[in-house]
Enzyme design. Structure first.
Site, mmCIF file in Angstrom:
data_model
loop_
_atom_site.group_PDB
_atom_site.id
_atom_site.type_symbol
_atom_site.label_atom_id
_atom_site.label_comp_id
_atom_site.label_asym_id
_atom_site.label_seq_id
_atom_site.Cartn_x
_atom_site.Cartn_y
_atom_site.Cartn_z
ATOM 1 N N ASP A 11 32.448 26.027 36.391
ATOM 2 C CA ASP A 11 32.332 27.194 37.269
ATOM 3 C C ASP A 11 31.590 26.697 38.496
ATOM 4 O OD1 ASP A 11 31.587 29.485 38.599
ATOM 5 O OD2 ASP A 11 30.316 30.269 36.986
ATOM 6 N N LYS A 72 30.424 26.849 49.139
ATOM 7 C CA LYS A 72 31.684 27.451 48.688
ATOM 8 C C LYS A 72 32.260 28.393 49.750
ATOM 9 C CE LYS A 72 33.408 29.872 44.598
ATOM 10 N NZ LYS A 72 33.011 30.235 43.234
ATOM 11 N N GLU A 149 38.341 33.107 38.492
ATOM 12 C CA GLU A 149 37.118 33.349 37.719
ATOM 13 C C GLU A 149 37.245 34.530 36.738
ATOM 14 O OE1 GLU A 149 34.356 33.479 40.969
ATOM 15 O OE2 GLU A 149 34.553 31.328 41.285
ATOM 16 N N ASP A 173 33.107 41.070 38.616
ATOM 17 C CA ASP A 173 32.335 39.820 38.717
ATOM 18 C C ASP A 173 31.555 39.808 40.026
ATOM 19 O OD1 ASP A 173 31.388 37.254 38.999
ATOM 20 O OD2 ASP A 173 33.260 36.261 38.483
#
Ligand code: AMP
Length: 591
Positions: A11, A72, A149, A173
Site C-alpha cells: 500500500d 503520491k 485501494e 477510504d
C-alpha cells in the site's frame, strides 16, 4: 513454492506505506524497520545519507528543503521535486520508498524479493498508474499488478474469497491525502467494482491544516505574527495539529502544545497552549466531511443503488478513526460500518491477497476491476446546420467498464483530400474534449480513401489492460494498415533507458551515503564555531533521525535546535548557553 517467487503487497500511501504478504495462506503485515507503517517521506541528511520513513519525517520539521513528503500527489504529473539541491522525478522519490519496503521485506523474509502488487486510489489516472509501475521498476521491483485501494480492502476482509457469497458493499477510504468510495459487488468469488467516486485531494492532511490554520490565526490575532511565514514553525504547527487531531479521536478534548514557537519584538519566547474540543474540531472540518458524503451519493447514483441496497460498509484509512466519520457514514447509509480490520492495514493486506493469487498460493478468488473514467478521442463533425462542431469528446471505453476491456469505434475523415488524422486520446466525462485529461496523441498518416465520396474510414481500437495501461490503435478500413500508440503521454512516461538512468542516480545517492561521512550536519545553516555546541547539535541531529522518536519530542528538539541557530546568528552567548542546557535536558530524556 519457490520462495524467490514470493510477491509482496504494497500500500504505497500518501502519508504512510504498508507492506504485507501471504504467510501460510494468511495475509500478514511485515514490519519495515521495525514499524508497521512507514511514513511516506524521503530525505537526504546533511551527511548525505538517504532517510526514508520516520527519520525523514523528523528531518522534515528542521530541514524541509532536504525532505519530500506526499509525493503520491505528484505522481504522473511530469513535475520535478527538489531534495537537498538535486531534482528528482516523482517516480524516483517513490522508488526510494519502494526500495526501503523491498529491503524491509527481504530482511523479514530472509530471501530476495523481486515482484510486487501495488495499490493506487481508484481515481488514479492511467498516467499515474504507469508512473507507479515505473517507480517500482526503478526500485528493482516488477510490478505484477496495480489494484485499486478499495478493491484491496474488500479482499482483505476476505469477502472476495468466499465463493458462496453475494454481497454489495461500499468501501469508504479516507487516508492522509486521498479519499475514495467504491461500491463493490461480490458474486460468488468474483469481485466487481460497480462504481467509484472520490477526491484525490482530500484527507487527514487537510484536517491537520485546518487545525493548524486556526491556531495560526489566533496567534496572529494575539501577537501580529504569521506563523505560516516561518517554515519551521508551520511544520511544527502541522505536526502538533495532527497529534491533537488523533487525540481527539479518543477524547473529547486535547491540548495543542507548542512551546517556544516564536519570539516577540523584545525576543521574549511565545508559546501556544490551546485546548481544542472535539466539537470544535468537527466544526472545523465539517464541510470536508460533507464532501465525502456527497461522493457517497454520487457513487450510489452511478451504481443506480440506494443505501438500502448496500449489505456492508467498510471503513478504511487512518482518518476513519475520527468518530464524526463513523457517525456521518452510519446515518447516510443507515447501517453500522465494519471496522474489523485495522483501517491502516486493510489495503496492504488486500494487496497481499492479490499477490498471493498471482503467485498461485492457496487463496481462492478472482479479481475484477473497472476503469474509473471514460476513455475516448477528440472528434469533429458537421452539425445539422452545416457548421463544424469541433472539440467533441467521443468515449470509446466508458467509465465503470470492467477491465481488461477492448472496444472499437468507426470514424470517418472530414474531407476527401484528407490523408492523415491526429488522434488525441482523452480521459474524462466532459462532452468537450479539451476539458478532459489529455493522455496522449499520435498521427495516422498516408491514409487511403475507401469510400466513393473520397473519405477514409478507420476503426479506433482501445485496449485497456488490468493495470490501466491503454493501447490505442487506428486501423485503415481499406488496407488494414495499423498505427498504434501505447498512450504517447511520453512527457510522463519513462523509457527503459530513463529507468536505468534513474536507477543509477539512486545508486549514486546511496553510494554517497555509504562513502566518507564528513560529519557537518548543520552546515547549510548558521556556522557553528563552538565545537561543544557543534557536537551537541550533531547529537541532536542523530536523535532526530531515530525512527522511534516520539513526534512531540522531535518537534521540541527541532525547535530548540532552531533557537540555538538563531541565538548563534545574533551572537547571543547567554541565550546559546540557555538553549544548549535545554537541549541537553531533552536529549537526556530520550537517550
Ligand atoms: P493512511 O493514509 O490510511 O495511513 O491514513 C493516515 C491519516 O490518518 C493521517 O492523516 C493520520 O493523521 C490519520 N489518522 C491516523 N490515526 C488517526 C486517528 N486515531 N484519528 C484521526 N486521524 C488519524
Amino acid at each position: 513454492m519457490n520462495t524467490s517467487e514470493k510477491i509482496i503487497g504494497i500500500d504505497l500511501g500518501t502519508t504512510n506505506s504498508v507492506l504485507a504478504v501471504i504467510q501460510n495462506g494468511v495475509p500478514t503485515l511485515l514490519p519495515i524497520n521495525g514499524q508497521r507503517l512507514l511514513p511516506s517521506l524521503v530525505g537526504i541528511s546533511p551527511a548525505g545519507e538517504v532517510l526514508v520513513g520516520t527519520p525523514a519525517r523528523n528531518q522534515w520539521v528542521v530541514a524541509p528543503d532536504r525532505t519530500v513528503r506526499s509525493i503520491k500527489r505528484k505522481m504522473g504529473r511530469g513535475e520535478l521535486v527538489t531534495m537537498a539541491g538535486k531534482s528528482y522525478t516523482p517516480q524516483e522519490i517513490s522508488a526510494f520508498i519502494l526500495r526501503e519496503i523491498k529491503q524491509g521485506a527481504e530482511a523479514a523474509l530472509g530471501y530476495p524479493v523481486r515482484r510486487a502488487v501495488i495499490t493506487v486510489p481508484a481515481y488514479f489516472t492511467e498516467v499515474q498508474r504507469q508512473a507507479t509501475i515505473e517507480a517500482g521498476e526503478i526500485a528493482g521491483l516488477a510490478v505484477e499488478r496495480i489494484i485499486n485501494e478499495p478493491t484491496a480492502s474488500a479482499l482483505a476482509y476476505g469477502y472476495g474469497l468466499d465463493t458462496d457469497q453475494h454481497l454489495r458493499m461500499l468501501v469508504y477510504d479516507l487516508g492522509g491525502g486521498t479519499f475514495d468510495i467504491s461500491i463493490i459487488e461480490l458474486n460468488y468469488g468474483v469481485v466487481e467494482v460497480l462504481a467509484t467516486a472520490g477526491d484525490n485531494f482530500l484527507g487527514g492532511d487537510d484536517f491537520d491544516e485546518r487545525l493548524a490554520n486556526m491556531l495560526a490565526d489566533e496567534f496572529m490575532e494575539a501577537h501580529d505574527i504569521d506563523l505560516r511565514q516561518d517554515h519551521q514553525a508551520w511544520a511544527r504547527l502541522l505536526r502538533v495539529a495532527e497529534e491533537t487531531k488523533i487525540e481527539l479521536s479518543a477524547a473529547p478534548f486535547a491540548t495543542a502544545n507548542l512551546e517556544f514557537i516564536a519570539r516577540d519584538l523584545q525576543h521574549k519566547p511565545l508559546h501556544i497552549i490551546r485546548e481544542v474540543s472535539r466539537y470544535e474540531f468537527e466544526a472545523l472540518i465539517g464541510d470536508l466531511l460533507d464532501r465525502t458524503i456527497t461522493c457517497i451519493d454520487q457513487a450510489l447514483g452511478d451504481a443506480k443503488l440506494t443505501a438500502a441496497d448496500i449489505d456492508r460498509v467498510l471503513l478504511v484509512g487512518g482518518s476513519t478513526r475520527i468518530p464524526a466519520v463513523w457517525d456521518l457514514v452510519s446515518v447516510r447509509l443507515e447501517r453500522e460500518p465494519h471496522l474489523e480490520i485495522d483501517p491502516d492495514a486493510a489495503v496492504a493486506l488486500g494487496a497481499a491477497v492479490q499477490a498471493g493469487i498471482i503467485a498461485g498460493e492457496d487463496i481462492n478468488a478472482i479479481l475484477v476491476d473497472v476503469t474509473p473514467f471514460s476513455l475516448g478521442i477528440e472528434a469533429a463533425e458537421f452539425g445539422i446546420t452545416g457548421h463544424l462542431q469541433i472539440d467533441m469528446f467521443i468515449p470509446i471505453i466508458r467509465r465503470n467498464n470492467t477491465v481488461p476491456v477492448q472496444k472499437s469505434q468507426l470514424f470517418v475523415t472530414m474531407f476527401p483530400s484528407q490523408d492523415k488524422i491526429q488522434i488525441k486520446v482523452y480521459q474524462g466525462e466532459s462532452p468537450i474534449a479539451s476539458q478532459n485529461v489529455l493522455l496522449g496523441e499520435f498521427m495516422a498518416e498516408e491514409l487511403q480513401p475507401n469510400r466513393p465520396d473520397g473519405l477514409t474510414e478507420v476503426t479506433v481500437n482501445f485496449q485497456l489492460d488490468i493495470n490501466g495501461i491503454l493501447d490505442a490503435t487506428v486501423t485503415e478500413r481499406k488496407t488494414g494498415k495499423k498505427t498504434s500508440a501505447q498512450l504517447k503521454a511520453s512527457r510522463q512516461r519513462l523509457s527503459l533507458e530513463e529507468i536505468a538512468q534513474s536507477q543509477a542516480k539512486l545508486d549514486v545517492v546511496y553510494g554517497d551515503s555509504r562513502g566518507e561521512m564528513e560529519f557537518s550536519p548543520l552546515d547549510d545553516m548558521v556556522q557553528i564555531v563552538d565545537p561543544g555546541v557543534a557536537v551537541l547539535l550533531d547529537r541532536a541531529q542523530k536523535t532526530l533521525a531515530r525512527p522511534d522518536l516520539d513526534g512531540e519530542m522531535a518537534a521540541e528538539i527541532a525547535g530548540v535546535v532552531m533557537d540555538i541557530h538563531r541565538a548563534t546568528a545574533d551572537s547571543n552567548n547567554e541565550k546559546i548557553e540557555e538553549y544548549c542546557d535545554r537541549l541537553i535536558d531533552l536529549l537526556l530524556e530520550v537517550e
